[in-house]
Design an enzyme around this catalytic site. Structure first.
Site, mmCIF file in Angstrom:
data_model
loop_
_atom_site.group_PDB
_atom_site.id
_atom_site.type_symbol
_atom_site.label_atom_id
_atom_site.label_comp_id
_atom_site.label_asym_id
_atom_site.label_seq_id
_atom_site.Cartn_x
_atom_site.Cartn_y
_atom_site.Cartn_z
ATOM 1 N N ASP A 72 0.724 -1.752 -0.094
ATOM 2 C CA ASP A 72 -0.155 -0.317 -0.133
ATOM 3 C C ASP A 72 0.719 1.653 0.056
ATOM 4 O OD1 ASP A 72 0.697 -0.555 2.118
ATOM 5 O OD2 ASP A 72 -1.070 -0.678 3.473
ATOM 6 N N ASP A 141 -6.834 -2.703 14.502
ATOM 7 C CA ASP A 141 -8.220 -3.545 14.216
ATOM 8 C C ASP A 141 -8.640 -5.112 13.363
ATOM 9 O OD1 ASP A 141 -7.591 -2.662 11.984
ATOM 10 O OD2 ASP A 141 -9.054 -0.846 11.829
ATOM 11 N N GLU A 148 -9.328 -2.065 5.297
ATOM 12 C CA GLU A 148 -10.298 -1.425 6.849
ATOM 13 C C GLU A 148 -11.353 -2.362 7.406
ATOM 14 O OE1 GLU A 148 -8.642 -0.113 8.743
ATOM 15 O OE2 GLU A 148 -7.926 1.883 8.308
HETATM 16 C C1 GLP Z 1 -0.318 0.283 8.322
HETATM 17 C C2 GLP Z 1 -0.096 -0.504 7.055
HETATM 18 C C3 GLP Z 1 -0.197 -2.096 7.821
HETATM 19 C C4 GLP Z 1 0.074 -2.241 8.783
HETATM 20 C C5 GLP Z 1 -0.650 -1.668 10.018
HETATM 21 C C6 GLP Z 1 -0.233 -2.040 11.349
HETATM 22 O O1 GLP Z 1 -1.633 0.201 8.735
HETATM 23 N N1 GLP Z 1 -1.069 -0.426 6.028
HETATM 24 O O2 GLP Z 1 0.180 -3.076 6.245
HETATM 25 O O3 GLP Z 1 0.013 -3.528 9.264
HETATM 26 O O4 GLP Z 1 -0.068 -0.034 9.841
HETATM 27 O O5 GLP Z 1 1.430 -1.332 12.202
HETATM 28 P P1 GLP Z 1 2.186 -1.590 12.630
HETATM 29 O O6 GLP Z 1 2.912 -2.826 12.223
HETATM 30 O O7 GLP Z 1 3.164 -0.440 13.027
HETATM 31 O O8 GLP Z 1 1.407 -2.048 14.134
#
Ligand code: GLP
Length: 263
Positions: A72, A141, A148
């Site tokens: 993404d 979440d 989402e």
């Molecule tokens: C963002 C990314 C996800 C990732 C999530 C969790 O929303 N788009 O791909 O898994 O964050 O991030 P973190 O690993 O920093 O908790």
């Protein structure tokens, strides 16, 4: 779904890196038949990237014939912004391995036609022969990439509006100012991830315990989009002890026993 429980974040990251490296090495990739790797951003996979870099530095692993597709990217955040996923990937991974820049694919959140950018991304994945192994993290979440809660479980690459939960969670990268967090992102869909031959998620920390409980112990639901991996024939979730805090004792013991070869 295979669930690997490791005692610490470091051990979780090492397990995941060993697995990914083995897959790449065993595939014996060539320029004609490269290994196609899906890549996430976020803090969770940082240890995994570090461990992969170590293997490259030790001469155990090469990315010369690896093609990557990132999950993404934010919409309308300049590529050179330190918090863009382009910056993240080059800083934390690509600049430290022997990957060819032309083999790296990251969605362009500044494309003139975002819809077309998403469609072209799906076509590029297809042209590369599909993704061999999609690595991923998970949001608190339960979201996968930027799918989402409420996202279609059959979705392909598209534009998504971020939820308030995600904007709050990601504001830590933007001086804790929610107004600075982009409100939209381009993201591969759950269907895109499901089409990969294998999927490996890393999930660590107590703040991910609820998500892990829904993904592993819950039902498949668009409310916790990563739960769709229950339907994937080759999905692995690698987690640390802290992320297991909400699993039932039975589930926790089952997966530990299973990996010990007791079942
Ligand atoms: C963002 C990314 C996800 C990732 C999530 C969790 O929303 N788009 O791909 O898994 O964050 O991030 P973190 O690993 O920093 O908790």
């Amino acid at each position: 779904m295979r669930v690997i429980i490791e005692p610490t974040y470091e051990r979780m990251s090492q397990w995941a890196a060993d697995y990914v490296a083995k897959r790449i090495i065993d595939a014996k990739p060539t320029a004609e038949k490269p290994f196609v790797l899906g890549c996430p951003t976020g803090s969770s996979p940082l240890g995994l990237y570090k461990a992969l870099i170590k293997k490259y530095e030790a001469g155990e692993l090469s990315f010369e014939n690896v093609v990557t597709f990132n999950m993404d990217e934010y919409v309308h955040l300049p590529e050179e912004h330190p918090e863009s996923y382009h910056s993240f990937m080059w800083k934390n991974f690509f600049s430290q391995i022997d990957i060819k820049p032309e083999n790296v694919h990251i969605l362009n959140g500044n494309a003139a036609d975002l819809q077309q950018e998403c469609e072209a991304y799906e076509k590029a994945i297809e042209a590369a022969g599909g993704i061999d192994l999609f690595m991923g993290g998970v949001g608190p979440d339960g979201h996968l990439a930027f799918n989402e809660p409420g996202s279609s479980l059959a979705s392909k690459t598209r534009i998504k509006t971020l939820t308030t939960d995600t904007i709050i969670a990601n504001s830590r990268f933007f001086d804790y100012d929610m107004n600075l967090v982009p409100k939209q992102a381009l993201t591969v869909g759950i269907g895109t991830v499901m089409a990969a031959k294998e999927v490996l998620l890393v999930c660590n920390g107590h703040h991910k315990a609820r998500a892990l409980q829904h993904i592993v112990d819950g039902e498949v639901s668009h409310k916790w989009t990563a739960s769709m991996l229950q339907m994937h024939p080759h999905s692995i979730v690698v987690c640390d002890e802290a992320a297991c805090d909400e699993l039932t004792v039975g589930t926790y013991k089952y997966y530990l026993d299973k990996e010990r070869g007791n079942l």
